[in-house]
Design a protein around this motif. Structure first.
Motif, mmCIF file in Angstrom:
data_model
loop_
_atom_site.group_PDB
_atom_site.id
_atom_site.type_symbol
_atom_site.label_atom_id
_atom_site.label_comp_id
_atom_site.label_asym_id
_atom_site.label_seq_id
_atom_site.Cartn_x
_atom_site.Cartn_y
_atom_site.Cartn_z
ATOM 1 N N GLY A 60 0.786 -1.229 0.000
ATOM 2 C CA GLY A 60 0.000 0.000 0.000
ATOM 3 C C GLY A 60 0.818 1.280 0.000
ATOM 4 N N CYS A 61 2.135 1.175 -0.085
ATOM 5 C CA CYS A 61 3.002 2.361 -0.051
ATOM 6 C C CYS A 61 3.273 2.888 -1.458
ATOM 7 N N SER A 62 3.758 4.107 -1.519
ATOM 8 C CA SER A 62 4.285 4.682 -2.750
ATOM 9 C C SER A 62 5.664 5.242 -2.415
ATOM 10 N N ALA A 63 6.455 5.517 -3.445
ATOM 11 C CA ALA A 63 7.812 6.028 -3.208
ATOM 12 C C ALA A 63 8.200 6.983 -4.326
ATOM 13 N N ARG A 64 9.148 7.877 -3.995
ATOM 14 C CA ARG A 64 9.658 8.810 -4.997
ATOM 15 C C ARG A 64 11.084 9.205 -4.652
ATOM 16 N N MET A 65 11.813 9.622 -5.691
ATOM 17 C CA MET A 65 13.173 10.129 -5.511
ATOM 18 C C MET A 65 13.461 11.111 -6.639
ATOM 19 N N GLN A 66 14.137 12.187 -6.287
ATOM 20 C CA GLN A 66 14.631 13.140 -7.281
ATOM 21 C C GLN A 66 16.154 13.142 -7.201
ATOM 22 N N LEU A 67 16.802 12.936 -8.341
ATOM 23 C CA LEU A 67 18.258 13.048 -8.395
ATOM 24 C C LEU A 67 18.607 14.494 -8.718
ATOM 25 N N ARG A 68 19.540 15.051 -7.941
ATOM 26 C CA ARG A 68 20.022 16.416 -8.133
ATOM 27 C C ARG A 68 21.550 16.407 -8.089
ATOM 28 N N GLU A 69 22.159 17.445 -8.629
ATOM 29 C CA GLU A 69 23.620 17.548 -8.620
ATOM 30 C C GLU A 69 24.156 17.566 -7.193
ATOM 31 N N ASN A 70 23.470 18.278 -6.317
ATOM 32 C CA ASN A 70 23.809 18.299 -4.894
ATOM 33 C C ASN A 70 22.528 18.595 -4.116
ATOM 34 N N VAL A 71 22.576 18.488 -2.825
ATOM 35 C CA VAL A 71 21.383 18.646 -1.988
ATOM 36 C C VAL A 71 20.738 20.021 -2.161
ATOM 37 N N ASP A 72 21.529 21.056 -2.386
ATOM 38 C CA ASP A 72 21.007 22.417 -2.487
ATOM 39 C C ASP A 72 20.562 22.817 -3.896
ATOM 40 N N SER A 73 20.791 21.971 -4.873
ATOM 41 C CA SER A 73 20.454 22.309 -6.248
ATOM 42 C C SER A 73 18.941 22.368 -6.449
ATOM 43 N N GLU A 75 17.667 22.275 -9.539
ATOM 44 C CA GLU A 75 17.400 21.528 -10.775
ATOM 45 C C GLU A 75 17.277 20.031 -10.497
ATOM 46 N N VAL A 76 16.156 19.448 -10.926
ATOM 47 C CA VAL A 76 15.962 18.002 -10.823
ATOM 48 C C VAL A 76 16.528 17.371 -12.088
ATOM 49 N N LEU A 77 17.521 16.488 -11.919
ATOM 50 C CA LEU A 77 18.150 15.819 -13.049
ATOM 51 C C LEU A 77 17.322 14.636 -13.541
ATOM 52 N N TRP A 78 16.679 13.947 -12.597
ATOM 53 C CA TRP A 78 15.912 12.744 -12.932
ATOM 54 C C TRP A 78 14.929 12.476 -11.810
ATOM 55 N N GLU A 79 13.728 12.100 -12.166
ATOM 56 C CA GLU A 79 12.719 11.796 -11.155
ATOM 57 C C GLU A 79 12.271 10.346 -11.297
ATOM 58 N N ASP A 101 16.575 3.436 -22.889
ATOM 59 C CA ASP A 101 16.197 4.556 -23.758
ATOM 60 C C ASP A 101 16.185 5.880 -23.011
ATOM 61 N N GLU A 102 16.004 5.832 -21.701
ATOM 62 C CA GLU A 102 16.007 7.046 -20.895
ATOM 63 C C GLU A 102 17.411 7.370 -20.376
ATOM 64 N N SER A 103 18.130 6.354 -19.867
ATOM 65 C CA SER A 103 19.444 6.624 -19.266
ATOM 66 C C SER A 103 20.497 6.997 -20.308
ATOM 67 N N LYS A 104 20.268 6.659 -21.577
ATOM 68 C CA LYS A 104 21.257 7.025 -22.615
ATOM 69 C C LYS A 104 21.403 8.528 -22.750
ATOM 70 N N ASP A 105 20.377 9.270 -22.302
ATOM 71 C CA ASP A 105 20.418 10.725 -22.407
ATOM 72 C C ASP A 105 20.927 11.415 -21.141
ATOM 73 N N PHE A 106 21.312 10.651 -20.129
ATOM 74 C CA PHE A 106 21.814 11.262 -18.891
ATOM 75 C C PHE A 106 23.066 12.067 -19.205
ATOM 76 N N ALA A 107 23.052 13.336 -18.831
ATOM 77 C CA ALA A 107 24.183 14.226 -19.104
ATOM 78 C C ALA A 107 24.927 14.595 -17.824
ATOM 79 N N PHE A 108 24.658 13.888 -16.730
ATOM 80 C CA PHE A 108 25.314 14.194 -15.461
ATOM 81 C C PHE A 108 26.279 13.072 -15.084
#
Length: 140
Positions: A60-73, A75-79, A101-108
């Protein structure tokens, strides 16, 4: 309150990748036993017996994560989330799913993210801190 577990992962750009995170807990405060591995009771120093470990239940849970360059950034790099299919929950396992198909475009080159789990009653727990490095794809 949960204590976030810290993990370092390598995202292999342009590949199918599943990162399973199996979670167990105990009903009292623990700390790392150090170089020998394992955990000890934070109050007594006694080793945590295997019988004290309880499996997480993500029913019954849900989860989420946002990847950012650093904690204070800002800009969300990937959700990633259970809503967009990039996080899967099953029993005591939370799996991060990377599509080629999605990770091939990662520029970080590196990023940080916090995995937050929302319980059926609305409680939100930060369960993981993920530090990632991207292994750039050469074969295109």
């Amino acid at each position: 309150m949960t204590t976030p577990v810290k993990h370092s992962i390598t995202i292999i750009q342009g590949t199918s990748q599943r990162v399973p995170l199996v979670r167990q807990y105990v009903d009292y405060a623990v700390k790392s036993a150090g170089c020998g591995g394992g955990y000890v009771d934070a109050c007594t120093g006694a080793p945590v017996p295997p019988g004290d470990l309880r499996d997480e239940d993500y029913t019954g849970c849900s989860a989420r994560m946002q990847l950012r360059e650093n904690v204070d950034s800002s800009e969300v790099l990937w959700e990633m989330s259970t809503a967009n299919g990039r996080i899967e929950l099953d029993g005591n396992t939370l799996t991060l799913v990377f599509d080629p198909d999605e990770s091939k475009d990662f520029a970080f080159d590196s990023a940080i993210g916090h995995v937050e789990v929302t319980r059926p009653n609305g409680d939100v727990e930060r369960q993981y801190e993920i530090k990632s490095k991207t292994s750039r794809e050469v074969t295109r």
